[in-house]
Design a protein around this motif. Structure first.
Motif, PDB file in Angstrom:
ATOM      1  N   PHE A 113       0.838  -1.284  -0.048  1.00  0.00           N
ATOM      2  CA  PHE A 113      -0.157   0.082  -0.088  1.00  0.00           C
ATOM      3  C   PHE A 113       0.632   1.173  -0.087  1.00  0.00           C
ATOM      4  CE2 PHE A 113      -3.180  -3.141   1.270  1.00  0.00           C
ATOM      5  CZ  PHE A 113      -4.429  -2.772   0.622  1.00  0.00           C
ATOM      6  N   GLY A 114       2.148   1.287  -0.008  1.00  0.00           N
ATOM      7  CA  GLY A 114       3.026   2.134  -0.026  1.00  0.00           C
ATOM      8  C   GLY A 114       3.239   2.994   1.361  1.00  0.00           C
ATOM      9  N   TYR A 115       2.979   2.290   2.414  1.00  0.00           N
ATOM     10  CA  TYR A 115       3.136   3.065   3.718  1.00  0.00           C
ATOM     11  C   TYR A 115       4.368   2.531   4.446  1.00  0.00           C
ATOM     12  CZ  TYR A 115      -1.766   4.707   3.631  1.00  0.00           C
ATOM     13  OH  TYR A 115      -2.973   5.386   3.194  1.00  0.00           O
ATOM     14  N   ASN A 116       4.805   3.648   5.425  1.00  0.00           N
ATOM     15  CA  ASN A 116       5.918   3.430   6.267  1.00  0.00           C
ATOM     16  C   ASN A 116       5.484   2.238   7.367  1.00  0.00           C
ATOM     17  OD1 ASN A 116       7.679   5.207   4.486  1.00  0.00           O
ATOM     18  ND2 ASN A 116       7.016   6.926   5.729  1.00  0.00           N
ATOM     19  N   GLU A 117       6.320   1.731   7.983  1.00  0.00           N
ATOM     20  CA  GLU A 117       6.271   0.870   9.020  1.00  0.00           C
ATOM     21  C   GLU A 117       5.549   1.300  10.254  1.00  0.00           C
ATOM     22  OE1 GLU A 117       9.064  -2.128  11.569  1.00  0.00           O
ATOM     23  OE2 GLU A 117      10.005  -0.837  10.103  1.00  0.00           O
ATOM     24  N   ASN A 118       4.379   0.701  10.485  1.00  0.00           N
ATOM     25  CA  ASN A 118       3.698   1.095  11.572  1.00  0.00           C
ATOM     26  C   ASN A 118       2.737   2.334  11.494  1.00  0.00           C
ATOM     27  OD1 ASN A 118       4.442  -1.377  13.256  1.00  0.00           O
ATOM     28  ND2 ASN A 118       6.418  -0.049  13.593  1.00  0.00           N
ATOM     29  N   THR A 119       2.654   2.795  10.293  1.00  0.00           N
ATOM     30  CA  THR A 119       2.005   3.943   9.937  1.00  0.00           C
ATOM     31  C   THR A 119       0.360   3.528   9.300  1.00  0.00           C
ATOM     32  OG1 THR A 119       2.713   3.984   7.642  1.00  0.00           O
ATOM     33  CG2 THR A 119       3.617   5.184   9.290  1.00  0.00           C
ATOM     34  N   MET A 120       0.131   2.197   9.279  1.00  0.00           N
ATOM     35  CA  MET A 120      -1.325   1.894   8.786  1.00  0.00           C
ATOM     36  C   MET A 120      -2.431   1.500  10.085  1.00  0.00           C
ATOM     37  SD  MET A 120      -1.023  -0.475   5.442  1.00  0.00           S
ATOM     38  CE  MET A 120      -2.296  -0.113   4.952  1.00  0.00           C
ATOM     39  N   ASN A 121      -1.774   1.468  11.076  1.00  0.00           N
ATOM     40  CA  ASN A 121      -2.783   1.264  12.268  1.00  0.00           C
ATOM     41  C   ASN A 121      -3.613   2.241  12.474  1.00  0.00           C
ATOM     42  OD1 ASN A 121      -1.378  -1.208  12.369  1.00  0.00           O
ATOM     43  ND2 ASN A 121      -0.322  -0.655  14.378  1.00  0.00           N
ATOM     44  N   GLY A 122      -4.925   2.140  12.427  1.00  0.00           N
ATOM     45  CA  GLY A 122      -5.827   3.332  12.851  1.00  0.00           C
ATOM     46  C   GLY A 122      -6.608   3.293  11.489  1.00  0.00           C
ATOM     47  N   LEU A 123      -6.060   3.194  10.375  1.00  0.00           N
ATOM     48  CA  LEU A 123      -6.552   3.524   9.151  1.00  0.00           C
ATOM     49  C   LEU A 123      -7.884   2.564   8.974  1.00  0.00           C
ATOM     50  CD1 LEU A 123      -3.676   3.882   6.332  1.00  0.00           C
ATOM     51  CD2 LEU A 123      -5.108   5.675   7.638  1.00  0.00           C
ATOM     52  N   ASN A 124      -8.830   3.099   8.060  1.00  0.00           N
ATOM     53  CA  ASN A 124      -9.832   2.149   7.939  1.00  0.00           C
ATOM     54  C   ASN A 124     -10.052   1.399   6.365  1.00  0.00           C
ATOM     55  OD1 ASN A 124     -12.695   1.488   6.840  1.00  0.00           O
ATOM     56  ND2 ASN A 124     -13.011   1.998   8.971  1.00  0.00           N
ATOM     57  N   VAL A 125     -10.116   0.086   6.356  1.00  0.00           N
ATOM     58  CA  VAL A 125     -10.180  -0.544   5.174  1.00  0.00           C
ATOM     59  C   VAL A 125     -10.920   0.089   3.669  1.00  0.00           C
ATOM     60  CG1 VAL A 125      -9.449  -2.630   6.082  1.00  0.00           C
ATOM     61  CG2 VAL A 125     -11.698  -2.199   5.767  1.00  0.00           C
ATOM     62  N   ILE A 126     -12.094   0.699   4.274  1.00  0.00           N
ATOM     63  CA  ILE A 126     -12.922   1.447   3.385  1.00  0.00           C
ATOM     64  C   ILE A 126     -12.202   2.525   2.671  1.00  0.00           C
ATOM     65  CG2 ILE A 126     -14.998   2.633   3.077  1.00  0.00           C
ATOM     66  CD1 ILE A 126     -15.418  -0.507   3.466  1.00  0.00           C
ATOM     67  N   ASP A 127     -11.338   3.376   3.551  1.00  0.00           N
ATOM     68  CA  ASP A 127     -10.381   4.138   2.995  1.00  0.00           C
ATOM     69  C   ASP A 127      -9.570   3.911   1.760  1.00  0.00           C
ATOM     70  OD1 ASP A 127     -11.889   6.229   4.358  1.00  0.00           O
ATOM     71  OD2 ASP A 127     -10.499   6.047   6.230  1.00  0.00           O
ATOM     72  N   LEU A 128      -8.930   2.542   1.940  1.00  0.00           N
ATOM     73  CA  LEU A 128      -8.005   2.017   1.271  1.00  0.00           C
ATOM     74  C   LEU A 128      -8.665   1.593  -0.243  1.00  0.00           C
ATOM     75  CD1 LEU A 128      -5.754   0.332   3.940  1.00  0.00           C
ATOM     76  CD2 LEU A 128      -5.282   2.287   2.816  1.00  0.00           C
ATOM     77  N   THR A 129     -10.069   1.310  -0.014  1.00  0.00           N
ATOM     78  CA  THR A 129     -10.737   0.702  -1.111  1.00  0.00           C
ATOM     79  C   THR A 129     -11.120   1.718  -1.999  1.00  0.00           C
ATOM     80  OG1 THR A 129     -11.405  -1.119   0.362  1.00  0.00           O
ATOM     81  CG2 THR A 129     -12.699  -0.777  -1.685  1.00  0.00           C
ATOM     82  N   HIS A 130     -10.720   1.333  -3.407  1.00  0.00           N
ATOM     83  CA  HIS A 130     -11.351   2.036  -4.632  1.00  0.00           C
ATOM     84  C   HIS A 130     -12.806   2.468  -4.307  1.00  0.00           C
ATOM     85  CE1 HIS A 130     -12.503   3.362  -8.624  1.00  0.00           C
ATOM     86  NE2 HIS A 130     -11.482   3.676  -8.691  1.00  0.00           N
ATOM     87  N   VAL A 131     -13.302   3.917  -4.565  1.00  0.00           N
ATOM     88  CA  VAL A 131     -14.592   4.200  -4.404  1.00  0.00           C
ATOM     89  C   VAL A 131     -15.559   3.591  -4.916  1.00  0.00           C
ATOM     90  CG1 VAL A 131     -14.544   5.988  -6.337  1.00  0.00           C
ATOM     91  CG2 VAL A 131     -15.896   6.336  -4.460  1.00  0.00           C
ATOM     92  N   GLU A 132     -15.313   2.896  -6.173  1.00  0.00           N
ATOM     93  CA  GLU A 132     -16.416   1.946  -6.791  1.00  0.00           C
ATOM     94  C   GLU A 132     -16.497   0.799  -6.420  1.00  0.00           C
ATOM     95  OE1 GLU A 132     -15.822   1.915 -11.008  1.00  0.00           O
ATOM     96  OE2 GLU A 132     -15.605   4.076 -10.928  1.00  0.00           O
ATOM     97  N   ASP A 133     -15.500   0.339  -5.296  1.00  0.00           N
ATOM     98  CA  ASP A 133     -15.649  -1.085  -4.902  1.00  0.00           C
ATOM     99  C   ASP A 133     -16.116  -1.075  -3.137  1.00  0.00           C
ATOM    100  OD1 ASP A 133     -14.954  -2.252  -6.965  1.00  0.00           O
ATOM    101  OD2 ASP A 133     -12.924  -2.059  -6.636  1.00  0.00           O
ATOM    102  N   ARG A 134     -16.217   0.266  -2.958  1.00  0.00           N
ATOM    103  CA  ARG A 134     -16.490   0.449  -1.344  1.00  0.00           C
ATOM    104  C   ARG A 134     -17.953  -0.127  -0.901  1.00  0.00           C
ATOM    105  NH1 ARG A 134     -13.950   6.488   0.182  1.00  0.00           N
ATOM    106  NH2 ARG A 134     -11.999   5.807  -0.474  1.00  0.00           N
ATOM    107  N   VAL A 135     -19.012  -0.040  -1.665  1.00  0.00           N
ATOM    108  CA  VAL A 135     -20.197  -0.453  -1.189  1.00  0.00           C
ATOM    109  C   VAL A 135     -20.271  -2.041  -1.205  1.00  0.00           C
ATOM    110  CG1 VAL A 135     -22.699  -0.891  -1.786  1.00  0.00           C
ATOM    111  CG2 VAL A 135     -21.546   1.385  -2.039  1.00  0.00           C
ATOM    112  N   ILE A 136     -19.472  -3.047  -1.914  1.00  0.00           N
ATOM    113  CA  ILE A 136     -19.767  -4.281  -1.778  1.00  0.00           C
ATOM    114  C   ILE A 136     -18.690  -4.668  -0.685  1.00  0.00           C
ATOM    115  CG2 ILE A 136     -17.770  -4.399  -3.613  1.00  0.00           C
ATOM    116  CD1 ILE A 136     -20.509  -7.015  -2.799  1.00  0.00           C
ATOM    117  N   THR A 137     -17.507  -3.917  -0.342  1.00  0.00           N
ATOM    118  CA  THR A 137     -16.691  -4.151   0.933  1.00  0.00           C
ATOM    119  C   THR A 137     -17.350  -3.802   2.008  1.00  0.00           C
ATOM    120  OG1 THR A 137     -14.693  -3.476  -0.619  1.00  0.00           O
ATOM    121  CG2 THR A 137     -14.479  -3.302   1.895  1.00  0.00           C
TER     122      THR A 137
END
Length: 195
Positions: A16-40
């Motif tokens: 995902f292109g993040y540095n070490e230990n910087t993804m904690n607290g993010l939401n998987v929906i925010d990482l998901t392409h907008v057109e795939d968010r509803v199904i996710t």
């Protein structure tokens, strides 16, 4: 449990292109392409509600820099002794190369179909048992058969005996030269056919 990331491994961060230990607290929906968010979101709800124990989905993701990539994600529930879902674990595999290869095959098939449907030559495709899989529409102009009628004819009704012998010899030789017996290959042979 609302899709908040609690822990990821280093490969996940790199993907995902993040540095070490910087993804904690993010939401998987925010990482998901907008057109795939509803199904996710629906899939997460299915897991949390207990309706499904696991789900596999192909979807697009957003990298930190905004670039997109295709991933196949397997989502599974982690339940307590009472059967209540207390967490979700997911594994993501980058399938961008696979998707690109499939897209290229589709584009290639479309180009082939365009040529085959508009040529004045008859194009036949056979399986390994000499059953026709495809015959181009030009068969109607050249031989007077519709493609559906022509596909039912045997190879001996299509070609002269010399041409059948030639075709079988070329295929036999191609199979012998093939590195793997399960290889798929194409052979172009000019043959004499009946009118």
């Amino acid at each position: 449990i609302q899709g908040t990331i609690e822990l990821v491994n280093r490969r996940y961060e790199e993907m995902f292109g993040y540095n070490e230990n910087t993804m904690n607290g993010l939401n998987v929906i925010d990482l998901t392409h907008v057109e795939d968010r509803v199904i996710t979101e629906q899939n997460i709800k299915e897991i949390i509600s207990g309706n499904k124990n696991s789900i596999i989905q192909e979807k697009r993701y957003n990298k930190k820099d905004g670039a997109l990539f295709w991933g196949q994600v397997a989502i599974s529930a982690i339940s307590n002794k009472a059967g209540k879902v207390i967490n979700i674990i997911s594994v993501v595999i980058d399938i961008s190369d696979k998707k690109e290869a499939l897209d290229e095959i589709k584009r290639s098939e479309e180009r082939y179909r365009l040529i085959a449907n508009n040529t004045t030559d008859i194009i036949y495709t056979y399986d390994e048992n000499w059953n026709k899989i495809y015959i181009s529409p030009s068969v109607q102009k050249v031989r007077g058969f519709t493609p559906d009628e022509a596909i039912e004819l045997s190879i001996y009704e299509d070609f002269t005996p010399e041409s059948v012998k030639k075709a079988k010899e070329v295929i036999r030789k191609s199979k012998e030269d093939s590195i793997n017996i399960n290889d798929t290959f194409s052979v172009i042979v000019q043959l004499e056919q009946y009118c």
